[in-house]
Write an enzyme that holds these catalytic residues in place. Structure first.
Site, PDB file in Angstrom:
ATOM      1  N   GLU A   8       5.112   8.515 -23.408  1.00  0.00           N
ATOM      2  CA  GLU A   8       4.831  10.285 -24.005  1.00  0.00           C
ATOM      3  C   GLU A   8       4.486   9.847 -25.601  1.00  0.00           C
ATOM      4  OE1 GLU A   8       5.107  13.108 -21.809  1.00  0.00           O
ATOM      5  OE2 GLU A   8       5.668  12.186 -20.678  1.00  0.00           O
TER       6      GLU A   8
ATOM      7  N   ASN B 193       0.209  17.362 -19.786  1.00  0.00           N
ATOM      8  CA  ASN B 193       0.445  16.844 -18.998  1.00  0.00           C
ATOM      9  C   ASN B 193      -0.818  15.411 -18.541  1.00  0.00           C
ATOM     10  OD1 ASN B 193       1.774  17.990 -17.360  1.00  0.00           O
ATOM     11  ND2 ASN B 193       0.693  20.104 -17.453  1.00  0.00           N
TER      12      ASN B 193
ATOM     13  N   HIS C  65       9.419   6.793 -14.472  1.00  0.00           N
ATOM     14  CA  HIS C  65       8.015   8.185 -14.911  1.00  0.00           C
ATOM     15  C   HIS C  65       7.623   8.016 -16.198  1.00  0.00           C
ATOM     16  CE1 HIS C  65       6.627  12.317 -16.268  1.00  0.00           C
ATOM     17  NE2 HIS C  65       7.124  11.838 -17.466  1.00  0.00           N
TER      18      HIS C  65
ATOM     19  N   HIS D 213       1.870  10.862 -11.762  1.00  0.00           N
ATOM     20  CA  HIS D 213       2.373  11.474 -10.410  1.00  0.00           C
ATOM     21  C   HIS D 213       2.362  11.592  -9.142  1.00  0.00           C
ATOM     22  CE1 HIS D 213       4.471  15.049 -13.337  1.00  0.00           C
ATOM     23  NE2 HIS D 213       5.332  14.346 -13.435  1.00  0.00           N
TER      24      HIS D 213
ATOM     25  N   ARG E 125      -0.347  23.902 -23.096  1.00  0.00           N
ATOM     26  CA  ARG E 125       1.112  23.489 -22.486  1.00  0.00           C
ATOM     27  C   ARG E 125       0.172  22.544 -21.540  1.00  0.00           C
ATOM     28  NH1 ARG E 125       6.326  25.501 -22.665  1.00  0.00           N
ATOM     29  NH2 ARG E 125       7.848  23.721 -22.200  1.00  0.00           N
TER      30      ARG E 125
ATOM     31  N   HIS F 112      -0.318  12.736 -16.640  1.00  0.00           N
ATOM     32  CA  HIS F 112       0.721  13.447 -15.821  1.00  0.00           C
ATOM     33  C   HIS F 112       0.104  13.654 -14.164  1.00  0.00           C
ATOM     34  CE1 HIS F 112       2.823  12.868 -19.249  1.00  0.00           C
ATOM     35  NE2 HIS F 112       4.159  13.304 -18.343  1.00  0.00           N
TER      36      HIS F 112
ATOM     37  N   GLU G 230       3.107  28.571 -20.487  1.00  0.00           N
ATOM     38  CA  GLU G 230       2.472  27.360 -19.585  1.00  0.00           C
ATOM     39  C   GLU G 230       1.290  27.851 -18.641  1.00  0.00           C
ATOM     40  OE1 GLU G 230       3.556  23.647 -17.789  1.00  0.00           O
ATOM     41  OE2 GLU G 230       5.465  25.192 -16.938  1.00  0.00           O
TER      42      GLU G 230
ATOM     43  N   ARG H  25      25.963  35.777 -18.579  1.00  0.00           N
ATOM     44  CA  ARG H  25      24.065  35.838 -19.164  1.00  0.00           C
ATOM     45  C   ARG H  25      23.547  35.692 -19.708  1.00  0.00           C
ATOM     46  NH1 ARG H  25      25.048  42.949 -16.701  1.00  0.00           N
ATOM     47  NH2 ARG H  25      25.450  42.229 -14.845  1.00  0.00           N
TER      48      ARG H  25
ATOM     49  N   LYS I  54       4.402  19.165 -29.592  1.00  0.00           N
ATOM     50  CA  LYS I  54       5.031  20.143 -28.292  1.00  0.00           C
ATOM     51  C   LYS I  54       5.607  21.037 -28.972  1.00  0.00           C
ATOM     52  CE  LYS I  54       6.567  19.955 -24.373  1.00  0.00           C
ATOM     53  NZ  LYS I  54       8.158  18.514 -24.118  1.00  0.00           N
TER      54      LYS I  54
ATOM     55  N   LYS J 102      12.420  24.362 -20.611  1.00  0.00           N
ATOM     56  CA  LYS J 102      12.898  24.328 -19.930  1.00  0.00           C
ATOM     57  C   LYS J 102      14.387  23.745 -19.047  1.00  0.00           C
ATOM     58  CE  LYS J 102       7.990  23.618 -18.757  1.00  0.00           C
ATOM     59  NZ  LYS J 102       6.866  22.147 -17.942  1.00  0.00           N
TER      60      LYS J 102
END
Length: 1585
Positions: free
Chosen positions: A199, A271, A290, A278, A267, A274, A263, A135, A253, A157
């Protein structure tokens, strides 16, 4: 959020996130990390997890540091380590569960701290393990890639992937520490470094202009800090910038995460790039990374902001330059992108479709982060943007709609300023860089051309550059002409100005400062390499420049070797082609060693205004230029003195387009920056062209205003000389297309523009061609163009649009014409305008009022045919088959091999249903499971499903149990998809499954299940692969060696069915190795002849398996089709030749029933499904059956055959003509066979053959009298072999018999081959080659030609009977001067060891060409690769010992085998560094100064003499079983090999390599596969004597 320096750790920086200073950055932090973790994260267990790429480099260091620290503690906690495979497949539930089970088995408790050392995969996975273990346990991130440092490690994340998608199961779980040890980056591959920099650049672009400026100005320092390869040095100030830029990115960041952890909105700014990135990534992954996709997305989203009026072009240009300078792509059209994605086409509609699924979207409204300036976004969140705007920016073509059809009509009055002049921008940049002092340049053109010039000047060290005023001002700190040899070649695209100017600039480099870089190389794109530069190069070489053309004399690329600088003195230059040659020498002349007197020769000087412009600018920078009579200029020696400020004048050529819009539409336009004081000749365009055409023109010193006549009333110009403004002729030409002259001739003649034929394209020819497509009559003049005017209403835009030839001026000119052409005009290649006016389309729409729409005429994914290119996106492959057949294992291998993703239907089912298959069946039963399983496969293959393309989908064994599932699979094949039935021997499956009790069974025996399912599998599949294993070991397992053989066979099968490599015979009449042949197998069962298959196929080009001759043993319980499938698999296992699948009927000289058509065509269809390269189809069967078979042909070629065994269709009969026509209709190859009773029958055959040349044709006669026809036939002659049980047909000959007969008939002349060099008396080569010639019946001979000087071998090389030569020391380099061509392999290795002859047709004449190759690397590669466990996944590291020519071949061989980390050692270390330099730019070679250096080579190649006494330190052999190759071949087993053998390594002897490289030579010379076993046996026999 705060940033501070730890007082006791001066080399450590800390960043606060979520209230804690838990992000720590620095260099060489191993001991710091251990101390900090043990002091601040108390635990009883520390678990350090990394991957197999990093463990050899860093794990021991970390373990040692931990153990040293733990030893000082009274009750030390436990330390565990685990090494995982790298790559996205590791981020799975399976691996997570394995880690958890391992932890629990070691009694690891909750007070545990996990340390994740790796990239994003390790961080995501271990973070999720920590989040859920007991946990929640403490977690530390130690990111090792730049991308992980600045992106995935910050924010908490964590996730794993599932078959349904990436990162779908995870949690937010914040790490206690994030340690960014920047020393990790020094072992990062350059491409991965660039991947992460996307990035970093993106973050600075949205947040901080000062940080962005650091990135712009610090490119070299940042790259040097990361890529210098020195991992052992302590922190130095030189690395401070690297720390600063990563620290800045981490700060941003951390701030965003702190204020928006889950988010909510802020945040979303992260992107930027992106949304579109993407969309691209979904189409091109995994070929592109990427960060590479995000880089392109950043530029596209910046262009979108510019198009919407929020961002200026300066900012877009800065972004593009910055990203490019870090090695990132900024367009899908770049060469490096094309190299990676092949012919895959990313249609704008497909990108938009992917963008629909984006978490930032609001319903169906797309939200994109929009910049308003560098360091600032339009909103503090992503903005809503209409689809039409996105589509317009992404589309590669522009639809220009006529203003005459607009509801509001054209804008009546327009005022605008054009971009800075390209010509002046490039001149100003160069003079400022060469000058002394600081100058601020304003209104510089931000375009491709100036970007190339800036990049080149930076690489030359000519100046330092800095941007001010948000990029509006470029500060140039000139260095007074001090230049260095650049580390990499200077690439200028298609920038003519930059290329011509830089050619002379390179001669200014006085000395070589770095022995690694001795030449400056200037190159461009394919078109630039066609543009002339010879007169300039000739003048420079005559002046003493040490300059060579690398590829074609007089063209780029060129290489310049410094030899004291630009000599100067009197220089004669032909200036009738381009004034840029003149300007190039003029600009550099002040820096010459002697005062320059430049004399222009060759008649009229072209474009004098540009020369005048150059001189005027030079004088403004302090130079003194005297004009003398007879086109002569004297330039005093000096150094440019930079003014404080320099304003680049707007581009006069570009100004012609908006002025022409006014002229053609009858409106008014003022260009506010071009007037009578302009330096540029094109400034007179309005006065000298538009005014005579009927326009009202007002020109002041600084502005020009044009008002056009009413629509359609422009007047033609009977004759206009545009020599002083040649670039503007294109604008005048499109206006001339719509002139009218009721009173006389309506023709415009433009002259004085001959130089426009050698611009970005042949502009005169291009204008004629494109105008003609509109219905306009146009033609070329000797130095110009003639155009007949036409009413606007009669113009018709070409359906496909205007082809722009990658020429900015053509695109802009035709957009002027398009503004009035009815119904709209497509302008292709819209991006080419970026050369001089990057915002042209924005300005045309928003400033000039012309409506535009985006257009993409390329193929969408669904329309891209598999046969057109392997690289394109493909429908997913579905694998079906019995449980235990290997669907998952081989499916994952297929995905890896093809670059696809993998999904298991059962795993997908478990994700959707949120339960296991086992539990579901126990609860709901098999019937309900089958219903849900059908729904699962239906969803996976749905048109809008991401799994429907570029996936390998592995199904459960019972997927075909329901009709619904069978229908879904059959529909997939009808739509062009592939359903692949995977088959294994059932007894082997049963033995294997007896080991596994995890999957529920029906409760019936396996054979019953198989018998029920077998017809269903066959019903739904369109391909079948038999995973043949001779036997099993260890209670059900396939041996590793056999498993690798299965994978190799499977790869060949996959490549064939997808068209990547169809493995078919080259049947072109000019090929080497005629005749082509196939050996006809006559065995009853291949299993009993498996050990002879290689021998039987010696020299053959293909192999025919005669299904009608096979006899299945009675004890074999398989069906006949299963048996045949296994026979094909056995043949493929032993022979890699193309397979001809033949079922010969009795009436056609075979053994299969003449009455069983359905049985015949069922077998032939299985031949297709098994991926046989050729299918023999007898044309005696029904049209329906044949047509049905051909409809499922795939990549198998059809061999349409007719065997006239009863002499019913003589060669001179109409009946045979009919048979030929039928075979021609059905076959890719025609095969006609008769029976000869006399020589005359062969003559008739040859007369027939002479009239049939449209398709490849096999035409032969059977019987003894027909053997002559077999000798003469050139295309795929059927042959036998003495080792076969019997011949397949009467009169059949062996290959040796055919070759001997052809020699006697004069069809195969004797050729002489030589070994040239000294000493060579004991060479094995004559034995090797003469054995091969004898085995194949070739009449050639191979001899020794010993000579110290190559001149003594000239007679052999020039002899018409010369067939080729092996070249050895000392002539491997010297021989090149005798050759017409040297292959790329030989160029790279720097030596030729093989010479061969080829013939080319030039002007109708057959021309003999000598070509040089190097097969040394092939010898190494062919011996080493088969010893690898998996050649497609070679060892990560390799080592070459030595530094001579053979070492070059060794390095190249390791590179060609795919080994990424290549070490080089030599006793004389300087020689090793010299050799490393040879391969710079091609691949990385790491020189080790000691064999004790840390490395774990899996392949070692030694190229030093056997008597050198070299033995390797024990640690080099490590714990792995590697492969070692010793190129010394006397003695056969050297000391080095004996040492390696004792360590369990596989050994390759020098004599083995010698044989393999010789076999490669043999096959090049003869065009035939060598009789390898025969050659090896004979050579080894002589070698042992």
């Amino acid at each position: 959020m705060s940033t501070s320096r730890a007082p006791l750790e001066p080399n450590v920086s800390k960043v606060s996130i979520l209230g804690s200073e838990s992000i720590i950055l620095g260099f060489h932090l191993t001991e710091y990390i251990v101390r900090d973790v043990l002091a601040n994260i108390t635990a009883s267990n520390y678990v350090l997890i990394t991957d197999t790429n990093l463990a050899p480099l860093y794990l021991d260091r970390y373990v040692a540091a931990f153990e040293a620290a733990l030893a000082k503690l009274p009750q030390p906690p436990r330390l565990f380590t685990r090494i995982l495979p790298p790559g996205e497949l590791t981020k799975s539930r399976k691996v997570k569960a394995e880690i958890e089970d391992w932890l629990l088995s070691n009694h690891v408790t909750r007070d545990t701290c996990f340390l994740a050392m790796g990239g994003g995969v390790i961080g995501d996975l271990i973070g999720f393990v920590a989040a859920t273990f007991m946990r929640g346990a403490a977690f530390v991130q130690i990111p090792t890639t730049l991308l992980a440092m600045v992106d995935s490690s910050i924010g908490g994340k964590t996730a794993i992937d599932t078959p349904a998608g990436k990162n779908l199961i995870g949690a937010f779980w914040q790490p206690k520490r994030i340690f960014m040890d920047l020393a990790f980056l020094q072992t990062l591959p350059e491409r991965e470094f660039s991947n992460g920099m996307a990035e970093v650049v993106k973050t600075a672009a949205i947040w901080s202009e000062p940080d962005f400026v650091k990135l712009e100005n610090g490119v070299e320092a940042v790259r040097e800090a990361v890529l210098n390869g020195n991992t052992g040095i302590p922190f130095q100030e030189a690395q401070g910038l690297l720390l600063d830029v990563i620290l800045a990115s981490a700060r941003v960041k951390a701030h965003v995460v702190t204020n928006d952890e889950r988010e909510g909105g802020l945040r979303g700014l992260l992107n930027f790039g992106h949304s579109i990135g993407h969309g691209i990534e979904a189409l091109v992954s995994p070929m592109m990374l990427h960060g590479e996709c995000v880089s392109i997305g950043v530029i596209k989203e910046a262009e979108l902001a510019r198009n919407l009026g929020h961002l200026n072009q300066v900012a877009v240009g800065r972004l593009a330059r910055c990203l490019s300078s870090y090695g990132l792509p900024i367009s899908l059209d770049e060469k490096k992108v094309k190299d990676r994605i092949g012919n895959l086409y990313c249609h704008v509609d497909d990108i938009m479709e992917v963008m629909k699924v984006d978490k930032k979207n609001q319903g169906d409204k797309k939200r994109i982060v929009l910049l308003s300036a560098i360091g600032k976004t339009l909103e503090q969140r992503a903005s809503i943007v209409p689809d039409s705007a996105i589509h317009k920016v992404l589309a590669p073509e522009q639809l220009v709609l006529p203003v005459t059809e607009s509801a509001t009509g054209p804008k009546k009055q327009v005022s605008l300023t054009t971009p800075g002049s390209k010509s002046i921008s490039n001149r100003a940049l160069l003079m400022a860089a060469l000058g002394s002092g600081t100058v601020r340049v304003k209104n510089l053109l931000h375009s491709d051309d100036t970007q190339y010039m800036l990049a080149a000047l930076k690489s030359l060290g000519a100046a330092d550059f800095e941007w001010e005023d948000n990029g509006e001002c470029l500060v140039v700190y000139g260095k007074g002409g001090q230049l260095r040899v650049p580390e990499k070649e200077l690439f200028v695209g298609n920038a003519g100005t930059a290329s011509r100017f830089l050619a002379t600039v390179l001669t200014l480099i006085k000395t070589v400062d770095d022995p690694k870089h001795t030449q400056a190389v200037l190159t461009g794109n394919a078109r630039m390499k066609q543009r002339p530069i010879a007169p300039l190069l000739t003048a420079l070489k005559a002046n003493g420049a040490k300059l060579t053309s690398v590829e074609k004399e007089g063209f780029l690329p060129i290489a310049v070797t410094p030899n004291g600088g630009f000599k100067g003195g009197r220089i004669e230059l032909a200036a009738s082609i381009s004034s840029q040659y003149v300007s190039s020498i003029l600009i550099c002349a002040p820096y010459a060693q002697n005062e320059v007197e430049l004399v222009l020769t060759g008649g009229q000087v072209i474009s004098q205004p540009y020369i005048d412009m150059t001189i005027a600018m030079m004088e403004s920078f302090g130079a003194v230029v005297k004009r003398l009579p007879n086109n002569t200029y004297r330039i005093q020696k000096s150094v440019y003195k930079n003014p404080d400020h320099y304003l680049v004048e707007s581009d006069a050529s570009s100004a012609t387009y908006p002025l022409a819009i006014a002229a053609i539409t009858g409106t008014t336009c003022t260009v506010t920056s071009i007037g009578s004081k302009s330096l540029q000749g094109d400034a007179t365009f309005a006065i000298n062209v538009l005014r005579p055409m009927g326009c009202t023109v007002v020109q002041t010193e600084t502005a020009t205003t044009v008002t056009g006549p009413p629509l359609g009333q422009l007047r033609p110009l009977a004759s206009v000389d545009m020599e002083t403004m040649t670039d503007a002729f294109l604008t005048a030409s499109v206006l001339a297309a719509v002139t009218s002259n009721p009173k006389g001739e309506n023709i415009t003649r433009i002259t004085g523009i001959a130089n426009q034929r050698v611009k970005e394209c042949n502009r005169i020819a291009a204008m004629v061609h494109e105008l003609t497509k509109f219905g306009v009559t146009a033609s070329e003049l000797p130095d110009g163009i003639q155009i007949h005017g036409k009413p606007i209403k009669d113009l018709r835009a070409p359906k496909e649009g205007v082809h722009c030839y990658d020429d900015h001026r053509i695109a802009m000119s035709f957009s002027v014409l398009a503004s009035v052409v009815p119904s709209g005009t497509i302008i292709q290649e819209k991006k080419c305008v970026e050369k001089t006016w990057p915002t042209w389309w924005d300005d045309l729409e928003h400033r000039l009022g012309v409506r535009l729409n985006g257009v993409d005429q390329g193929l969408k994914l669904q329309d891209q045919k598999p046969s057109s290119s392997y690289g394109r996106v493909k429908k997913s492959i579905v694998i079906i088959g019995m449980r235990g057949a290997g669907k998952t294992t081989l499916g994952q291998y297929a995905a890896e091999t093809l670059g696809f993703d993998f999904v298991d239907v059962d795993q997908y089912f478990e994700v959707v249903e949120k339960t296991t298959v086992f539990d579901f069946i126990n609860t709901w039963g098999w019937e309900q499971f089958r219903i849900k399983e059908s729904q699962a496969i239906k969803n996976l293959l749905a048109k809008d499903s991401k799994y429907a393309r570029n996936y390998v989908i592995s199904c459960g064994g019972g997927i075909i149990e329901t009709q619904e599932s069978r229908d879904i699979l059959k529909e997939h094949t009808r739509q062009g998809g592939k359903v692949l039935h995977l088959v294994r021997d059932l007894d082997q499956i049963v033995r294997y499954l007896n080991r596994d009790t995890t999957r529920p069974m029906f409760g019936e025996d396996m054979m019953s299940v198989w018998r029920r399912r077998r017809p269903w599998y066959r019903q739904v599949c369109n391909y079948e692969f038999v995973a043949y294993a001779d036997s099993l070991v260890d209670d059900g397992w396939v041996s590793p060696t056999e498993w690798q053989a299965i994978k190799k066979d499977f790869q060949r099968f996959l490549f064939f069915i997808l068209g990547k490599d169809t493995n078919q015979v080259d049947l072109s009449p000019t090929r080497i190795g005629i005749p082509t042949t196939f050996v006809s197998l006559t065995m009853k069962d291949l299993r009993s002849y498996a050990d002879r298959l290689v021998q039987v196929c010696e020299g053959s080009d293909a192999v025919e398996i005669r299904i009608d001759l096979l006899q299945q043993p009675e004890e074999d319980e398989k069906t006949f089709i299963e048996y045949v499938g296994e026979q094909v698999a056995i043949l493929r296992r032993h022979v890699n030749l193309p397979v001809i699948f033949t079922v010969r009927s009795k009436g056609q000289a075979g053994a299969f029933s003449d009455k069983d058509e359905s049985g015949m065509f069922e077998l032939l269809q299985w031949g297709q499904r098994w991926g046989c390269e050729y299918i023999d189809i007898e044309i005696c069967w029904s049209t329906t059956a044949i047509s049905s078979l051909l409809s499922t042909q795939g990549y198998s070629l059809s061999l349409a055959s007719w065997h006239d065994i009863h002499r019913l269709t003589p060669w001179d009969s109409k009946e045979l003509e009919a048979k030929y026509e039928l075979a021609f209709q059905y076959g890719d190859i025609v095969k006609l066979v008769g029976v000869a009773e006399s020589l005359e029958d062969n003559i008739k055959l040859e007369n027939f053959r002479a009239t049939k040349t449209e398709k490849p044709m096999i035409a032969i006669n059977m019987a003894g009298a027909g053997q002559l026809s077999r000798v003469i036939n050139n295309c795929l002659t059927p042959i036998t072999h003495p080792a076969l049980p019997h011949k397949a047909a009467p009169g059949q000959l062996s290959l040796a018999e055919i070759n001997k007969a052809r020699h006697l008939l004069g069809l195969l002349p004797t050729q002489h081959f030589w070994l040239i060099g000294t000493p060579i008396q004991h060479s094995m080569s004559p034995t090797l080659h003469n054995t091969g010639f004898n085995a194949l019946g070739l009449p050639h001979n191979y001899g020794l030609l010993e000579c110290h000087m190559l001149e003594y071998a000239e007679h052999a090389l020039n002899d018409p009977s010369f067939g080729g030569a092996s070249v050895t020391i000392p002539h491997k380099v010297a021989v090149m001067k005798y050759l017409d061509e040297v292959t790329e392999n030989a160029k790279v290795i720097g030596a030729v060891n093989t010479v061969y002859v080829r013939y080319a047709t030039v002007n109708g004449q057959k021309v003999r060409r000598l070509i040089g190759e190097n097969t040394d690397f092939l010898g190494i590669q062919r011996r080493v690769q088969p010893l690898m466990l998996d050649a497609s996944n070679p060892p990560a590291e390799g080592l070459v010992i030595g530094s001579g020519g053979t070492a070059r071949a060794g390095l190249y061989a390791l590179h060609k085998m795919g080994i990424k980390k290549i070490y080089l050692w030599n006793r004389t270390i300087s020689k090793a560094y010299e050799l490393k330099k040879v391969f710079e730019g091609m691949f990385e070679v790491t020189v080790v100064e000691s064999l004790e250096s840390p490395m774990e080579p899996g392949v070692i190649v030694s190229t030093v003499p056997a008597d050198s006494g070299i033995l390797l330190p024990e640690k080099v052999y490590g714990g792995i079983r590697g492969i070692i190759c010793d190129m010394a071949y006397k003695p056969r087993r050297t000391k080095l090999l004996l040492q390696a053998e004792r360590k369990g390594w596989s050994c390759v002897e020098g004599i083995e390599v010698l044989i393999s490289q010789g076999i490669a030579q043999f096959e090049i010379w003869t065009g035939k596969r060598a009789p390898v076993e025969t050659i090896e046996a004979e050579v080894m026999k002589k070698y042992e004597l």
